[in-house]
Design a protein around this motif. Structure first.
Motif, PDB file in Angstrom:
ATOM      1  N   TYR A 149       0.796  -1.098  -0.066  1.00 27.81           N
ATOM      2  CA  TYR A 149      -0.042   0.084   0.247  1.00 27.81           C
ATOM      3  C   TYR A 149       0.865   1.116   0.081  1.00 27.81           C
ATOM      4  CZ  TYR A 149      -3.429   3.327   1.671  1.00 27.81           C
ATOM      5  OH  TYR A 149      -4.456   4.158   1.733  1.00 27.81           O
ATOM      6  N   GLY A 150       1.771   1.179   1.039  1.00 23.16           N
ATOM      7  CA  GLY A 150       2.574   2.650   1.117  1.00 23.16           C
ATOM      8  C   GLY A 150       3.872   2.469  -0.075  1.00 23.16           C
ATOM      9  N   TYR A 162      -5.883  10.689   4.025  1.00 23.49           N
ATOM     10  CA  TYR A 162      -6.968   9.827   3.387  1.00 23.49           C
ATOM     11  C   TYR A 162      -6.767   8.285   4.266  1.00 23.49           C
ATOM     12  CZ  TYR A 162      -8.769   6.017   0.528  1.00 23.49           C
ATOM     13  OH  TYR A 162      -9.462   4.848   0.242  1.00 23.49           O
ATOM     14  N   THR A 163      -5.602   7.968   4.549  1.00 20.22           N
ATOM     15  CA  THR A 163      -5.586   6.470   5.137  1.00 20.22           C
ATOM     16  C   THR A 163      -6.049   6.433   6.558  1.00 20.22           C
ATOM     17  OG1 THR A 163      -3.578   6.058   3.733  1.00 20.22           O
ATOM     18  CG2 THR A 163      -3.919   4.656   5.654  1.00 20.22           C
ATOM     19  N   TYR A 164      -5.559   7.625   7.233  1.00 14.82           N
ATOM     20  CA  TYR A 164      -5.911   7.721   8.633  1.00 14.82           C
ATOM     21  C   TYR A 164      -7.500   7.913   8.672  1.00 14.82           C
ATOM     22  CZ  TYR A 164      -6.895   9.405  13.473  1.00 14.82           C
ATOM     23  OH  TYR A 164      -7.652   9.367  14.501  1.00 14.82           O
ATOM     24  N   ASN A 165      -8.251   8.834   7.849  1.00 16.45           N
ATOM     25  CA  ASN A 165      -9.528   8.959   7.988  1.00 16.45           C
ATOM     26  C   ASN A 165     -10.520   7.833   7.396  1.00 16.45           C
ATOM     27  OD1 ASN A 165      -9.143  11.715   8.615  1.00 16.45           O
ATOM     28  ND2 ASN A 165      -9.419  12.365   6.488  1.00 16.45           N
ATOM     29  N   LEU A 200       0.618   0.393   7.391  1.00 17.52           N
ATOM     30  CA  LEU A 200       0.384   0.495   5.783  1.00 17.52           C
ATOM     31  C   LEU A 200       1.220   1.444   5.229  1.00 17.52           C
ATOM     32  CD1 LEU A 200      -3.735   0.614   5.830  1.00 17.52           C
ATOM     33  CD2 LEU A 200      -2.420  -1.120   5.037  1.00 17.52           C
ATOM     34  N   LEU A 201       1.984   2.442   5.868  1.00 23.74           N
ATOM     35  CA  LEU A 201       2.822   3.292   5.221  1.00 23.74           C
ATOM     36  C   LEU A 201       4.225   3.373   5.457  1.00 23.74           C
ATOM     37  CD1 LEU A 201       0.455   6.795   5.297  1.00 23.74           C
ATOM     38  CD2 LEU A 201       0.619   4.892   3.405  1.00 23.74           C
ATOM     39  N   ASP A 202       4.615   2.902   6.606  1.00 27.19           N
ATOM     40  CA  ASP A 202       5.821   2.880   7.008  1.00 27.19           C
ATOM     41  C   ASP A 202       6.788   2.015   6.100  1.00 27.19           C
ATOM     42  OD1 ASP A 202       8.637   2.574   8.343  1.00 27.19           O
ATOM     43  OD2 ASP A 202       7.503   3.006  10.275  1.00 27.19           O
ATOM     44  N   PRO A 203       8.041   2.572   5.364  1.00 28.24           N
ATOM     45  CA  PRO A 203       8.740   1.782   4.605  1.00 28.24           C
ATOM     46  C   PRO A 203       9.265   0.463   5.251  1.00 28.24           C
ATOM     47  CG  PRO A 203       9.226   4.081   4.453  1.00 28.24           C
ATOM     48  CD  PRO A 203       8.198   3.953   5.684  1.00 28.24           C
ATOM     49  N   VAL A 207       4.247  -4.758   5.037  1.00 34.24           N
ATOM     50  CA  VAL A 207       3.214  -4.643   4.119  1.00 34.24           C
ATOM     51  C   VAL A 207       4.065  -3.966   2.941  1.00 34.24           C
ATOM     52  CG1 VAL A 207       1.492  -2.991   3.412  1.00 34.24           C
ATOM     53  CG2 VAL A 207       1.239  -4.144   5.413  1.00 34.24           C
ATOM     54  N   ASN A 208       5.249  -3.277   3.083  1.00 33.29           N
ATOM     55  CA  ASN A 208       5.871  -2.606   2.107  1.00 33.29           C
ATOM     56  C   ASN A 208       7.178  -3.412   1.672  1.00 33.29           C
ATOM     57  OD1 ASN A 208       3.896  -0.757   1.831  1.00 33.29           O
ATOM     58  ND2 ASN A 208       4.527   0.460   3.610  1.00 33.29           N
TER      59      ASN A 208
END
Ligand code: HEC
Length: 209
Positions: A149-150, A162-165, A200-203, A207-208
């Protein structure tokens, strides 16, 4: 013999027509009201699962009638925007938290069921609907895959917001979403949602990779 077959065939047609006839005499709205009535009569509060869960808010009501297909566009937009405006952020203002804590929450399926303790673990159960890391091979596919995702979307302010909301309240973007409204429904805290954003976002998150 021939006549009997015709008679049997004809009865089958009439029975089928009769069933279709019954099915169309009640509107979706009436069927939904009846279903709620039956549920109210059948369920009782037990442990953490209290009967007030059957009380629908405006979004749930609108999305139940005709599966939300006939909401007037201006009304849908007004309700959606109100869901977005009600999103709460962590006091620290930090929207990207600890991915390791996020992974635990994504794996945790317990919480808020009648058999769960009020002070026991509560999670997001994200894998029930999403592929996320390649290490976890048991996942559901009601939601889209979030693997990489990230890596695919980056960490721009828009993506972080967007991801948080979205995790706080999926219906802030997609009014009749099937995804639980984790923050809105007080299933997870704002800090826990930030940890999931980290997942979802941390490199460095699996997930990434
Ligand atoms: C009951 C199923 C279900 C569960 C549980 C669930 N989701 Fe979802 N999710 C969905 C569905 C369906 C969609 C696609 C429809 C939509 O966007 O609302 C979605 C969409 C998303 C999106 C947007 C994807 C994109 O491409 O923009 C994100 C991010 C997301 N989910 C994160 C999570 C996280 C994190 C969890 C756990 C806290 C979670 N979801 C739990 C069903 C679920």
């Amino acid at each position: 013999m021939m006549n009997r077959k015709i008679v049997i065939g004809l009865s089958a047609v009439l029975i089928t027509a009769g069933l279709i006839g019954c099915a169309t005499t009640i509107s979706d709205k009436e069927a939904a009201a009846k279903a709620i009535e039956v549920m109210r009569a059948s369920f009782a509060s037990k442990g953490m699962a209290s009967i007030d869960r059957l009380n629908q808010d405006e979004v749930q009501r609108e999305c139940t009638v005709d599966a939300g297909k006939n909401i007037a566009p201006e009304k849908a937009e007004r309700i959606r925007a109100a869901q977005l405006a009600a999103v709460q952020r962590p006091a620290s203002g930090k929207l990207i938290g600890d991915w390791k804590a996020g992974e635990k929450l994504a794996q945790e399926g317990r919480g808020l069921q009648f058999s769960d303790a009020a002070d026991g673990p509560k999670g997001g159960n994200c894998y029930a609907c999403h592929q996320m890391t390649p290490q976890e091979i048991s996942y559901g596919n009601l939601g889209p895959s979030l693997y990489q995702y990230g890596k695919l979307r980056g960490q721009s302010k828009e993506i972080v917001d967007y991801t948080y909301n979205k995790i706080f309240n999926a219906e802030a973007y997609n009014l009749c979403s099937n995804m639980p409204r984790f923050g809105h429904a007080k299933i997870l805290s704002s800090e826990q949602i930030a940890d999931l954003v980290g997942l979802l976002l941390d490199p460095a998150s699996p997930v990434n990779q």
